[in-house]
Design an enzyme around this catalytic site. Structure first.
Site, PDB file in Angstrom:
ATOM      1  N   ASP A 364       8.248 -41.853 -17.236  1.00  0.00           N
ATOM      2  CA  ASP A 364       7.772 -43.058 -16.561  1.00  0.00           C
ATOM      3  C   ASP A 364       6.326 -42.838 -16.117  1.00  0.00           C
ATOM      4  OD1 ASP A 364       8.736 -45.714 -15.147  1.00  0.00           O
ATOM      5  OD2 ASP A 364       7.503 -44.616 -13.689  1.00  0.00           O
ATOM      6  N   ASN A 372      -2.000 -51.392 -12.905  1.00  0.00           N
ATOM      7  CA  ASN A 372      -2.092 -52.727 -13.502  1.00  0.00           C
ATOM      8  C   ASN A 372      -2.819 -53.692 -12.564  1.00  0.00           C
ATOM      9  OD1 ASN A 372      -1.353 -53.296 -16.088  1.00  0.00           O
ATOM     10  ND2 ASN A 372       0.688 -54.040 -15.626  1.00  0.00           N
ATOM     11  N   HIS A 377      -4.090 -56.328 -16.708  1.00  0.00           N
ATOM     12  CA  HIS A 377      -3.012 -56.117 -17.680  1.00  0.00           C
ATOM     13  C   HIS A 377      -3.519 -55.534 -18.993  1.00  0.00           C
ATOM     14  CE1 HIS A 377       0.244 -57.827 -15.352  1.00  0.00           C
ATOM     15  NE2 HIS A 377      -0.556 -58.823 -14.988  1.00  0.00           N
ATOM     16  N   ASP A 381      -1.937 -52.386 -20.791  1.00  0.00           N
ATOM     17  CA  ASP A 381      -1.497 -52.308 -22.187  1.00  0.00           C
ATOM     18  C   ASP A 381      -2.140 -51.125 -22.901  1.00  0.00           C
ATOM     19  OD1 ASP A 381       0.035 -54.535 -21.808  1.00  0.00           O
ATOM     20  OD2 ASP A 381      -1.302 -55.925 -22.869  1.00  0.00           O
ATOM     21  N   GLU A 407       7.133 -49.581 -18.427  1.00  0.00           N
ATOM     22  CA  GLU A 407       6.296 -48.386 -18.557  1.00  0.00           C
ATOM     23  C   GLU A 407       7.129 -47.135 -18.808  1.00  0.00           C
ATOM     24  OE1 GLU A 407       6.883 -48.915 -14.051  1.00  0.00           O
ATOM     25  OE2 GLU A 407       6.785 -50.169 -15.846  1.00  0.00           O
TER      26      GLU A 407
END
Length: 501
Positions: A364, A372, A377, A381, A407
């Site tokens: 994780d 973020n 975003h 990504d 994630e």
């Protein structure tokens, strides 16, 4: 009943008449008490016709077991009806005079009529039909209407022929549009007027079917396929009539022939047409040789094989693309959740068969929500892409990486040890720690936490085992998070725990 178009041709004196001997023969054969000798004497009045009948009766086409030396014997063997039909057919095969229609070559038409008759006879024999002799005559006469229209209306028929791509397949529709009648109807009405038996006229009138559907009777199917065979064996120079696969397809659809049987039949037709042409003293040329035909077939098969190969490659690529889309995470390019579930079940089953271990890493990204929110975003990504690439490039070939969701990522590591799996997990964590994520000119540091569950010996492959491994790795992941993140925590599951899960 005569059609308006036929009446127009008849009133204009544009219809052909048989030779005088054949007219006399048609007349006397209508009389019930006509003798064999009288028929033979009538035929003998035309030495050319008599010679053709004798040569035909003694040729392999007739299938007569013994040598026939007189017309009297020929009439006795062929029968009154057979002699009448043969005499008329052979007179039709005498090349008509030029018509003025440039696209209609009388000599080519003569040989094509012979090819159609011969094809019908050969096909009937292949079908084990008792209609071989009748099929020969019907095939010979089936296209006589084309000759009639070409002679009567050369300019108009020139326009029809110039519009045809396939001859004669395209002609009926074009002729009906131009004249309200097609060559099959004209030919049948002409033959009725000559006294030809009605069953023959009906087949010629209807063998093409109504609107192109498959004809219902055996003889009609034979004539329809024979017509295509004749156009392939004796191609029209002005039209596309040279593809043997059209004959193969029609023979399969209408007669149930295999491809090999169709090609054998086509070769027999070419050979027998040439033999019969010599017997009847018809003009040479126009016919393809067996060698030419086989060459065309090989070329066509090569084209079809190449097209099929290209199509198969395209389908394979499409299937591969669909499979890739179905099993790949669109953002990161590693496996998706569905692919992970399937792969984990496969690896557990493989490990159970081999009696080896299987480990699972749950990974994780640390503080991803905050990352973020801070950088946006798009940066998030990009981070997930870099994490996926780092994992994929640093695992073993036998391992499998997938995006579990959000994630979170997972790595399946079969056939490993406690030391081996801890070494792998630490290598992944450390590599990520020093791998920059570049976003908008910035170089950002990203870390992740790892939870590891190892099953040293897999004995059960049911869903409980998968769930146990996932749950155990997930618990270790949260333990790593609680320890301060950017860490690895591991547990080893014993066989008893796996069995009781």
């Amino acid at each position: 009943m005569k059609s308006a178009f036929y009446q127009r041709l008849e009133s204009g004196g544009r219809l052909p008449t048989p030779p005088g001997v054949v007219i006399r023969l048609l007349e006397i054969t209508r009389q019930p008490d006509t003798s064999v000798r009288e028929i033979a004497d009538t035929i003998a009045a035309d030495p050319i016709l008599a010679a053709k009948i004798l040569r035909f009766v003694n040729s392999p086409m007739a299938g007569v077991a013994r040598q026939v030396s007189s017309l009297h014997q020929a009439v006795a063997l062929l029968g009154v009806r057979g002699v009448k039909m043969m005499a008329l057919s052979f007179s039709v095969l005498t090349a008509p005079a030029p018509t003025g229609c440039k696209r209609f070559d009388p000599k080519q038409f003569t040989v094509q009529s012979l090819a159609c008759g011969t094809a019908a006879k050969v096909i009937a024999a292949q079908c084990k039909s008792n209609l071989a002799n009748e099929a020969f005559v019907v095939g010979l006469l089936s296209q006589i209407g084309r000759s009639v229209i070409a002679a009567a209306l050369p300019a108009e028929y020139e326009r029809v022929l110039s519009s045809a791509r396939l001859v004669p397949e395209d002609l009926p529709a074009l002729e009906r549009a131009a004249f309200g009648e097609d060559y099959t109807g004209v030919g049948a009405q002409l033959l009725r007027g000559w006294g030809i038996p009605e069953p023959v006229c009906t087949v010629i009138e209807t063998f093409r079917g109504d609107g192109g559907e498959d004809p219902p009777s055996d003889l009609k199917s034979i004539i329809r396929v024979a017509e295509i065979a004749a156009s392939v064996a004796c191609p029209d120079p002005h039209a596309q009539t040279d593809n043997p696969d059209r004959f193969i397809q029609s023979a399969a659809r209408l007669l149930g022939f295999s491809e090999a049987q169709a090609m054998e039949t086509l070769n027999s037709i070419v050979t027998e047409v040439e033999d019969t042409r010599r017997v009847l003293d018809l003009p040479p040329g126009f016919m393809r040789s067996v060698e030419e035909l086989e060459g065309a077939v090989r070329e066509r098969i090569s084209e079809l094989t190449f097209a099929l190969h290209v199509e198969n490659q395209s389908m394979a690529r499409q299937q591969e693309d669909l499979l890739h889309r179905a099993t790949t995470d669109a953002l990161t390019g590693v496996g998706n959740r569905a692919a992970f579930d399937a792969r984990l079940a496969q690896e557990l089953e493989r490990s159970a068969r081999a009696g080896t271990s299987c480990a699972l890493l749950m990974i994780d990204v640390d503080r991803f929500k905050s990352f973020n929110d801070t950088y946006g975003h798009q940066a998030g990504d990009q981070t997930l892409k870099v994490v996926a690439e780092t994992l994929d490039q640093n695992i073993r070939k036998v391992d499998y990486v997938a995006r579990y969701g959000g994630e979170e990522f997972v790595v399946i590591a079969p056939n490993t040890t406690v030391e081996g799996i801890m070494t792998l997990a630490e290598r992944l964590r450390q590599t990520m720690e020093v791998t920059p994520v570049r976003v908008g000119g910035r170089s950002l540091t990203v870390t992740f936490s790892v939870g590891v569950a190892l099953m040293p010996e897999v004995s059960d492959t049911g869903p409980n085992t998968s769930n146990l491994l996932i749950r155990a790795a997930d618990e270790q992941l949260y333990a790593a998070k609680r320890s301060g993140r950017n860490a690895v925590q591991m547990t080893v599951l014993d066989a008893m725990a796996a069995a009781e899960a």
